[in-house]
Design an enzyme around this catalytic site. Structure first.
Site, PDB file in Angstrom:
ATOM      1  N   GLU A   1      -3.710   5.932   1.658  1.00  0.00           N
ATOM      2  CA  GLU A   1      -3.725   4.521   2.022  1.00  0.00           C
ATOM      3  C   GLU A   1      -5.018   4.195   2.758  1.00  0.00           C
ATOM      4  OE1 GLU A   1      -0.416   2.450   3.832  1.00  0.00           O
ATOM      5  OE2 GLU A   1       0.883   4.137   3.322  1.00  0.00           O
TER       6      GLU A   1
ATOM      7  N   LYS B   1       0.811  -1.218   0.000  1.00  0.00           N
ATOM      8  CA  LYS B   1       0.000   0.000   0.000  1.00  0.00           C
ATOM      9  C   LYS B   1       0.845   1.268   0.000  1.00  0.00           C
ATOM     10  CE  LYS B   1      -2.132  -1.099   3.793  1.00  0.00           C
ATOM     11  NZ  LYS B   1      -1.593  -2.461   3.943  1.00  0.00           N
ATOM     12  N   THR B   2       1.834   1.310   0.885  1.00  0.00           N
ATOM     13  CA  THR B   2       2.624   2.537   1.020  1.00  0.00           C
ATOM     14  C   THR B   2       3.381   2.843  -0.266  1.00  0.00           C
ATOM     15  OG1 THR B   2       2.841   2.283   3.412  1.00  0.00           O
ATOM     16  CG2 THR B   2       4.488   3.640   2.303  1.00  0.00           C
TER      17      THR B   2
END
Length: 475
Positions: free
Chosen positions: A171, A127-128
């Site tokens: 996110e 995600k990051t």
């Protein structure tokens, strides 16, 4: 969903945390009066103090009343991290009893996004990096996005920034189920692999939260998901009919032959990688400084999102190449005598496999030495065998004791379950410094404070090899 104009004065609980501080930073920039408390006096709080924000260290029931007296106006809304919970945090309980509007961190972020076109990035892994790549790509293409991401993005020097453009990249965290608090125009799902079983009662419950998240995509929006991940494929099958009914476009990406946005002609070395992205009859080259097939997938996800945001394939592919990294994602901490020290947040077996594979591709004929700190007793209990198997891909593997984070110990669950030597911090430093030779890579891995070990390893290498080479700074 709340909007910023509805929140009034906002007080943050857990203000020094990476997620909450990002929201506080965004609201402050947008002119929202804020204050906050954290249990620890961390450096990020100095940033807010310098901006004149009332900050408290140590939770207490009287803190909000003290802030109100100092500000000369009431606190209207409290935004709390997942750590500050009812019945477990005196300041939270006092605020709730006083009738304040209580929002979870995710709801505060949703309020920041409410005036923009939202892009929410979800998935067990990646995600990051995918969020960072997407924000960098949109910025490089001139779209000036806002963003809130779980790590500092190279080139921006921050993890949160308001932009003048219409898009907002964020996110969406699955660890506590709060990703369902977002209603994005575009959603990315990088993968769906059960984790956080300390929160979810079963793998089925974990998978269902992604179904709910997909159902929150605005009509006429888009879902971008990974064709190479079995969990994402299963999600596609479950939601395709409903998405079609709501006119939500579904785009897949990956190395798979049937991916809508397909990765081909992939090559890599330590300097990065390059590959071709094809979509129908169109093709474009991507040159990416981040190594690893997993980062090729993350870049393809970002490009797929760029297409939905109105970029051409050529524009998106060129712009994503501007990505220079995120903190704690294959982050170089230094190099001594040709030995490279790299830090990564990997804390799940699949993430370990991806990072070790990237290191193996980058190291050439050298060796890979891993120092891994398991994160959470519950995760170690669930995946001890898998952790041990993946660490075996390193030439040497040292394990630190479990980083407990929010959890109490579980009887019988120790780092020894992984089947690799368990070291003290100093023992791990000594082991990898003794084993490493020029051309090797040393990895520090995990979601806890193991990130601090990289600098100690660099310093130890300097002492052990003072005349062999100058130090190359990791930055």
């Amino acid at each position: 969903m709340s909007t910023l104009t509805e929140l009034g004065r906002v007080h943050f609980l857990g203000m020094a945390g990476v997620g909450v501080s990002a929201i506080a930073r965004l609201m402050l920039t947008e002119g929202v009066p804020i204050s906050g408390t954290d249990g620890k006096d961390l450096p990020v709080l100095d940033e807010f103090r310098a901006a004149g924000v009332p900050v408290r260290v140590g939770y207490a029931g009287e803190n909000i009343a003290s802030v109100e007296a100092e500000a000369g106006e009431p606190v209207d809304t409290v935004v709390a991290s997942s750590v500050a919970k009812a019945g477990r945090n005196a300041e939270y309980d006092a605020a709730a009893a006083a009738g304040k509007r209580m929002l979870h961190r995710s709801e505060g972020l949703a309020a920041c996004m409410s005036a923009k076109r939202g892009i929410a990035v979800a998935g067990t892994h990646g995600k990051t990096t995918t969020s960072s790549m997407t924000a960098v790509m949109l910025h490089a293409a001139g779209l000036e996005p806002s963003f809130a991401i779980g790590a500092t993005v190279a080139g921006f020097g921050t993890n949160a920034q308001p932009g003048s453009g219409e898009w907002f990249v964020a996110e969406a965290d699955e660890s506590d189920g709060t990703l369902v608090n977002y209603s994005p125009e575009i959603a990315i799902v990088t993968n769906v692999e059960p984790d956080h079983l300390d929160h979810y009662s079963s793998a089925e419950e974990f998978e269902q939260v992604f179904v709910t998240f997909s159902g929150n995509i605005l009509p006429g929006g888009a879902l971008v998901l990974c064709a190479d991940d079995d969990g994402a494929r299963a999600l596609e099958q479950r939601v395709a009919a409903e998405l079609a009914r709501r006119r939500v476009t579904l785009t897949t990406y990956g190395f798979s032959e049937d991916a809508g946005l397909r990765i081909t002609e992939h090559t890599e070395d330590f300097s990065g990688q390059q590959f071709t992205l094809t979509r129908g009859d169109a093709a474009a080259q991507v040159r990416l400084r981040a190594p690893g097939r997993h980062n090729a997938l993350n870049a393809a996800a970002a490009v797929g999102t760029g297409l939905q945001a109105g970029l051409s394939l050529a524009q998106a592919a060129e712009a994503v190449g501007e990505f220079a990294g995120s903190s704690r994602r294959f982050e170089r901490r230094g190099e001594v005598a040709g030995i490279r020290v790299i830090d990564d947040y990997a804390h799940h077996p699949t993430e370990l496999a991806a990072v070790l594979s990237a290191a193996r591709s980058a190291v050439g004929g050298g060796a890979v030495h891993a120092v891994f700190q398991p994160h959470l007793f519950s995760r170690t209990q669930a995946f001890a065998r898998e952790f041990g198997q993946e660490l075996s891909a390193a030439d040497t593997a040292a394990v630190l004791e479990i980083y407990p984070a929010r959890e109490e110990p579980i009887e019988g669950v120790t780092a020894g379950l992984l089947g690799h030597p368990v070291h003290t911090w100093q023992g791990a430093v000594d082991a990898v410094v003794d084993a490493a030779e020029p051309g090797d890579i040393i990895l520090t891995l995990g979601a806890g404070d193991v990130t601090e070990l990289g600098d100690r390893i660099v310093e130890a290498l300097q002492r052990a090899r003072p005349h062999e080479s100058n130090v190359v700074d990791g930055s």
